[in-house]
Design an enzyme around this catalytic site. Structure first.
Site, PDB file in Angstrom:
ATOM      1  N   LEU A 138      -3.878   5.043  -5.921  1.00  0.00           N
ATOM      2  CA  LEU A 138      -3.634   4.192  -7.095  1.00  0.00           C
ATOM      3  C   LEU A 138      -4.529   2.950  -7.109  1.00  0.00           C
ATOM      4  CD1 LEU A 138      -1.481   3.880  -9.510  1.00  0.00           C
ATOM      5  CD2 LEU A 138      -0.507   2.154  -8.040  1.00  0.00           C
ATOM      6  N   GLY A 196       0.826  -1.195   0.000  1.00  0.00           N
ATOM      7  CA  GLY A 196       0.000   0.000   0.000  1.00  0.00           C
ATOM      8  C   GLY A 196       0.864   1.250   0.000  1.00  0.00           C
ATOM      9  N   LEU A 197       0.371   2.295   0.657  1.00  0.00           N
ATOM     10  CA  LEU A 197       1.082   3.573   0.746  1.00  0.00           C
ATOM     11  C   LEU A 197       1.464   4.112  -0.619  1.00  0.00           C
ATOM     12  CD1 LEU A 197       3.404   3.006   3.819  1.00  0.00           C
ATOM     13  CD2 LEU A 197       1.298   4.314   3.739  1.00  0.00           C
ATOM     14  N   CYS A 198       0.531   4.011  -1.554  1.00  0.00           N
ATOM     15  CA  CYS A 198       0.826   4.613  -2.847  1.00  0.00           C
ATOM     16  C   CYS A 198      -0.370   5.447  -3.291  1.00  0.00           C
ATOM     17  CB  CYS A 198       1.198   3.571  -3.883  1.00  0.00           C
ATOM     18  SG  CYS A 198       0.136   2.156  -3.908  1.00  0.00           S
ATOM     19  N   GLY A 199      -0.916   6.206  -2.378  1.00  0.00           N
ATOM     20  CA  GLY A 199      -1.982   7.124  -2.709  1.00  0.00           C
ATOM     21  C   GLY A 199      -3.248   6.413  -3.134  1.00  0.00           C
TER      22      GLY A 199
END
Lengths: 136, 285
Positions: free
Chosen positions: B91, B86-89
């Site tokens: 997306l 995760g931690l990709c906005g």
């Protein structure tokens, strides 16, 4: 002198793009020499040597499996490998041939794996062929 | 009046967070460069492949190869490409919103990426396979995925194969795109200008048309899937870098606000202390 537009691409990069007088490619049914104004042709190519005659000199490339599209004024080569003799590491290629031969004789490989080893063997042999011809 | 010690503690924890997001931003930036290069390197190749296929498509009819044949669509297969982490906005959210809008009865899913598989499991979709791919997959690794889809299509279990993936537009923009790949049809293979030079003229096939089509059509599919997965990886790293950059910026803003508040609280307490001292002095004098 008429020229044809040659493009050689691999999944990693565009290897060559420019004018050529003649292209000799390793087709599945033997080597194909292509001059400008050739009839439209679509074929597969095998690992081997691709010889390009350009107005500024000859180029020899070791190519892998792929496709060749010929139009009267354009030739496109799509292959999974294209290396010129200066890029080929003779020793590494020899070792790769050795390894592949060994893997094919010793282990009982199945389907996909065997095909992978076989094609890598053919690719390495093609590399050696191109490398050694320039030494002669 | 907030306690100065509490504020100090909060500043410290926010600073720690900022440090972590900053580090993640750096890592994503370097991975992004590699992933973008990998995705862009294949463009000339797919351009030529596309062009060849477009000119080829004019000369062959649907009946010439099973991969060209369009059947009435009863079952659709969607290859869902998401990221593992995760931690990709937004997306994955954007891609999954698109996936949620697909009809769940007539669609089966093949997933690559943990976020996608957990979404499919959570919403009770029909997931027939789940492939784990590394950060920078090789052609052989993605071929396992595309081969699975190809076989499902050839066996007649599904009548259409499409890919849903975050298309890489640029570093700041990624767009979820649903692209139908099989059967290979004329309008799907294009995407570049149609070159009229070849149509009408007779193509020569060596050894023969069947053999060449048998080789190039599956290869086209495998390569397109490979290219899409590489693009999804580039999208992932870009989105992560941007998300981490804005997280770092936000953390810095919070630190600034908290520092101001801390200074105010400190000053207030000093003023109170001074007042107390002077009052005491005046009382004694």
């Amino acid at each position: 002198m008429p020229t044809l537009n040659l493009e050689i691409v691999t999944p990693e990069a565009r290897i060559f793009s420019g004018e050529a007088l003649m292209v000799t490619a390793p087709g599945v049914d033997g080597d194909l020499g292509i001059l400008p104004e050739h009839m439209p042709l679509m074929t597969q190519i095998h690992p081997g040597e691709l010889h390009v005659t350009t107005p500024s000199g000859d180029i020899f490339l070791a190519v892998g499996e792929g496709f060749l599209e010929v139009l009267p004024d354009r030739v496109s080569v799509m292959t999974d490998m294209a290396e010129s003799d200066s890029e080929i590491d003779e020793k590494a290629a020899e070792e790769a041939v050795e390894r592949a031969r060994k893997a094919m004789t010793e282990k009982t490989l199945s389907g996909e794996e065997l095909a992978t080893v076989q094609s890598s063997l053919l690719r390495s042999l093609a590399k050696l062929h191109v490398k050694r011809r320039t030494h002669r | 009046m907030p306690n100065t010690r509490d504020i100090r503690r909060r500043i410290k924890s926010v600073k720690n967070t900022a440090q972590i997001t900053k580090a993640m931003q750096m890592v994503a930036a370097s991975k992004m460069r590699k992933a973008q290069q990998a995705a862009l390197a294949g463009h000339p190749y797919s351009e030529v492949l596309n062009r060849v296929l477009v000119s080829l498509r004019d000369l062959v009819s649907e009946a010439d190869h099973p991969l060209l044949e369009s059947r009435p669509v009863e079952k659709k297969l969607v290859l869902l490409v998401t990221s593992d982490k995760g931690l990709c906005g937004a997306l994955n959210t954007n891609v999954l919103r698109e996936a949620a809008s697909l009809d769940s009865k007539s669609t089966v899913f093949v997933s690559s990426g943990k976020k996608g598989s957990s979404f499919l499991a959570r919403t009770g979709r029909d997931m027939i396979a789940d492939f784990l791919l590394p950060d920078s997959p090789t052609f052989l690794q993605t071929k396992a995925v595309s081969k699975f889809c190809l076989e499902k299509f050839l066996s007649g279990e599904v009548d259409e194969v499409s890919v849903l993936y975050p298309k890489f537009v640029n570093t700041l923009t990624q767009k979820p795109v649903l692209l139908s790949l099989l059967p290979i049809s004329k309008d799907k293979a294009s995407g570049i200008d149609h070159d009229d030079k070849s149509s009408g003229s007779q193509f020569l096939f060596e050894p023969d048309a069947d053999e060449v089509l048998n080789a190039i059509l599956p290869y086209y599919f495998h390569f397109t899937v490979f290219q899409m997965i590489l693009e999804a990886r580039a999208s992932e790293q870009s989105a992560r870098m941007v998300a981490m950059k804005s997280a770092t910026d936000n953390a810095k803003n919070i630190v600034k606000d908290l520092t101001l508040e801390y200074n105010k609280a400190r000053q207030a307490s000093i003023t109170t202390e001074l007042l107390e001292i002077t009052t005491a002095q005046m009382a004694l004098a």
